[in-house]
Design an enzyme around this catalytic site. Structure first.
Site, short mmCIF file in Angstrom:
data_model
loop_
_atom_site.label_atom_id
_atom_site.label_comp_id
_atom_site.label_asym_id
_atom_site.label_seq_id
_atom_site.Cartn_x
_atom_site.Cartn_y
_atom_site.Cartn_z
N GLY A 139 0.83 -1.20 0.00
CA GLY A 139 0.00 0.00 0.00
C GLY A 139 0.87 1.25 0.00
O GLY A 139 1.81 1.35 0.77
N SER A 140 0.58 2.22 -0.88
CA SER A 140 1.54 3.31 -1.03
C SER A 140 1.02 4.41 -1.94
O SER A 140 -0.17 4.48 -2.25
CB SER A 140 2.84 2.75 -1.61
N GLN A 141 1.94 5.26 -2.38
CA GLN A 141 1.63 6.36 -3.29
C GLN A 141 2.78 6.50 -4.28
O GLN A 141 3.94 6.30 -3.94
CB GLN A 141 1.46 7.65 -2.49
#
Length: 214
Positions: A175-177
């Site tokens: 999960g990230s950007q």
């Protein structure tokens, strides 16, 4: 599945098997579910990279979180397109260029692990910047940014690497950007809330040399 995924799938699978052999079915089931999730998380589906050099493709799968004007030390007056990756998205990052390019620099910044949905996460979280230049001389920055759950940024490229269109850059666990920084004169084709696919979604149009567009 990317090779990194086996570091999670095999131990979890082994623990699940051991639990079943010890007659702990509930625990075994939990480990098997986790192993299956990791196999899903580290999937690496084939993508059909567009061939039109006028466009940049999305560097990641996810949802457009924000589009903002910034000042960037590498690009100058720039637009930053922020992509949020949830735990169910493909987490492999790709070159946004569909033509050959070069990794000119990489920069790592230690930081916090705020939720990617928090606006200041793009500034304060741990991140890795990949500065790229296409064979046509165009420059962009791809930022791998850790999130609340993501605790490890993996980069597969080094300065001087020659990249093909849509080639893998790395991944982030879990999960990230991912942010894409580009000149303000280029036309952004997506809007906040749009879902994009890494290596496929045409996200930006590059104006012809000498032309100025927004």
């Amino acid at each position: 599945m990317v090779k990194t995924g086996w570091n999670f799938v095999l131990p979890l699978g082994a623990l699940g098997l051991a639990a079943f052999l010890c007659h702990w079915p509930v625990l075994g089931g939990i480990f098997v579910v986790l192993a299956l999730y990791c196999a899903y998380f580290f999937r690496d589906p084939k993508r059909k990279i567009p061939s039109d050099p006028r466009f940049l493709v999305s560097p990641a799968d996810g949802k457009i979180l924000a589009i903002e004007e910034i000042e960037d030390p590498y690009v100058g007056k720039a637009v930053e397109v922020r992509i949020f990756l949830n735990i169910f998205n493909v987490h492999v990052q790709r070159s946004p260029f569909v033509i050959p390019s070069t990794v000119e620099q990489t920069r790592y910044y230690a930081g916090k692990f705020l939720a990617a949905s928090v606006p200041k996460a793009s500034l304060e979280n741990e991140q890795n910047w990949i500065l790229m230049k296409s064979e046509a001389g165009d420059k962009v920055v791809v930022k791998q940014i850790a999130g609340l759950i993501a605790r490890r940024i993996v980069s597969w490229v080094r300065p001087g690497d020659q990249m093909q269109g849509g080639q893998h850059l790395g991944l982030i666990q879990f999960g990230s950007q991912v942010d894409l920084v580009l000149p303000r004169t280029w036309k952004v084709l997506v809007k906040v809330g749009d879902k994009v696919a890494g290596g496929e979604t045409q996200m930006v149009e590059i104006p012809a040399k000498g032309a100025k567009r927004r």
